[in-house]
Write a protein that holds these residues in place. Sequence first.
Motif, PDB file in Angstrom:
ATOM      1  N   THR A 113      29.325  38.187  40.169  1.00  0.00           N
ATOM      2  CA  THR A 113      28.294  38.960  41.182  1.00  0.00           C
ATOM      3  C   THR A 113      27.328  40.496  40.819  1.00  0.00           C
ATOM      4  O   THR A 113      26.329  40.201  42.133  1.00  0.00           O
ATOM      5  CB  THR A 113      29.585  39.110  42.557  1.00  0.00           C
TER       6      THR A 113
ATOM      7  N   ASP B 260      33.906  36.939  40.868  1.00  0.00           N
ATOM      8  CA  ASP B 260      34.714  36.544  42.077  1.00  0.00           C
ATOM      9  C   ASP B 260      35.733  35.611  41.188  1.00  0.00           C
ATOM     10  O   ASP B 260      34.916  34.230  41.177  1.00  0.00           O
ATOM     11  CB  ASP B 260      34.091  36.326  42.988  1.00  0.00           C
TER      12      ASP B 260
ATOM     13  N   ASP C  22      38.269  35.967  35.766  1.00  0.00           N
ATOM     14  CA  ASP C  22      38.243  37.606  36.826  1.00  0.00           C
ATOM     15  C   ASP C  22      37.889  38.861  35.754  1.00  0.00           C
ATOM     16  O   ASP C  22      37.361  38.498  34.022  1.00  0.00           O
ATOM     17  CB  ASP C  22      39.541  37.770  36.762  1.00  0.00           C
TER      18      ASP C  22
ATOM     19  N   HIS D  63      41.316  41.212  44.983  1.00  0.00           N
ATOM     20  CA  HIS D  63      40.201  41.244  44.702  1.00  0.00           C
ATOM     21  C   HIS D  63      38.499  41.008  45.414  1.00  0.00           C
ATOM     22  O   HIS D  63      37.842  41.826  44.694  1.00  0.00           O
ATOM     23  CB  HIS D  63      40.072  38.943  43.884  1.00  0.00           C
TER      24      HIS D  63
ATOM     25  N   ALA E 283      33.420  39.244  47.020  1.00  0.00           N
ATOM     26  CA  ALA E 283      32.577  39.275  46.128  1.00  0.00           C
ATOM     27  C   ALA E 283      33.051  39.493  44.903  1.00  0.00           C
ATOM     28  O   ALA E 283      32.961  39.496  43.817  1.00  0.00           O
ATOM     29  CB  ALA E 283      31.436  40.001  45.832  1.00  0.00           C
ATOM     30  N   GLY E 284      34.543  39.879  44.998  1.00  0.00           N
ATOM     31  CA  GLY E 284      35.565  39.858  43.352  1.00  0.00           C
ATOM     32  C   GLY E 284      35.458  41.605  43.083  1.00  0.00           C
ATOM     33  O   GLY E 284      35.839  42.413  41.688  1.00  0.00           O
TER      34      GLY E 284
ATOM     35  N   ARG F   4      37.307  33.705  42.833  1.00  0.00           N
ATOM     36  CA  ARG F   4      37.816  32.445  43.917  1.00  0.00           C
ATOM     37  C   ARG F   4      36.640  31.283  43.897  1.00  0.00           C
ATOM     38  O   ARG F   4      36.590  29.539  43.734  1.00  0.00           O
ATOM     39  CB  ARG F   4      37.398  32.767  44.874  1.00  0.00           C
ATOM     40  N   THR F   5      35.317  31.865  43.383  1.00  0.00           N
ATOM     41  CA  THR F   5      34.027  31.267  43.356  1.00  0.00           C
ATOM     42  C   THR F   5      33.460  30.407  41.857  1.00  0.00           C
ATOM     43  O   THR F   5      33.033  30.152  41.593  1.00  0.00           O
ATOM     44  CB  THR F   5      33.039  31.571  43.446  1.00  0.00           C
TER      45      THR F   5
END
Length: 320
Positions: A86, A79, A115, A161, A164-165, A81-82
Amino acid sequence: MSGHSARGTAPVTGLDLGGTKIAAALVGPDGTVLARHTRPTPARDGAPAVLDALAGAAAAVDPERRATAIGVAAAGVVDPRTGLVTSATDSIGGWAGTALGAGLADRTGTPVACDNDVRATAGPELAALTAEPGYAHGSLLFLAVGTGVGGAVAVDGRMLHGAAGLAGHLGHLPSPEAAGLPCTCGATGHLEVIASGPGIAAHYERLTGAPVDRLETVAARAGRGEAAAVRAITTGATATGRLLGGLANALGPDRVVVGGGVPRIGPLYGDALAAAFTAELMGPLRGLLPRAPLLGADAAVLGAAALTTTLPLHHPGAPR
């Protein structure tokens, strides 16, 4: 915590993390590779050891610390963003749950964007498409067929994305050709188990009762006209083409790219995939054909470096 993407005139570092090796490149603002480094992935030693190895690779490829940011293309579900991994297979032990972005930023003192490896590899393909006249909001369907089957989807110029990606994991779509076969993800009947390199080899073994060491052996036997080898390869290719054709109808891509090691086995595979793909297409998409990737061996590290301009950066020492 994450901040804005890195843009400027300084180089950035691209890291490609796989189950067996880490590839690193120092990449100039114009996309030129200024330096390279590879080292083995300590895949059995736990996530901290892998993060240490990534930091070591970044230091080795950029000893003068010229890079203003690091981009990481990593195996597993990431993910961006985080900055968290995951989900992951056991190709890297204990990898699921790893704070990839924060962990690497803290080790290197440099902001990190991260990523999934296939989405990162697809990034330059999307950039090339959207740079063409009339395709500023182009859509891309990208599939990588190798040891597993991964993918990436970009719609109207934007890479997806997802929660949770997870977006782009096309190998885990149901495939009729894989019905009843157990998948690495725990489900049954997914494309990966019939279309990946090991999946094609396993299908050959089911057809013949004879164990086979690798996909290339099946391809060589198909080249000599052995019916079971031809069937195993064309079944995997047809399953892939059908699924991609259905996805094309759902997403309306301007370009479809199929990469990875499996398509390189030759025209038997490529022709079967293209025929199955074409047979599924709705009228407005007729004429669309899967094409090979634009970039070769450098695709993942260049895509990783480009993440620093498109994704959130995770900073060293930020509150967790």
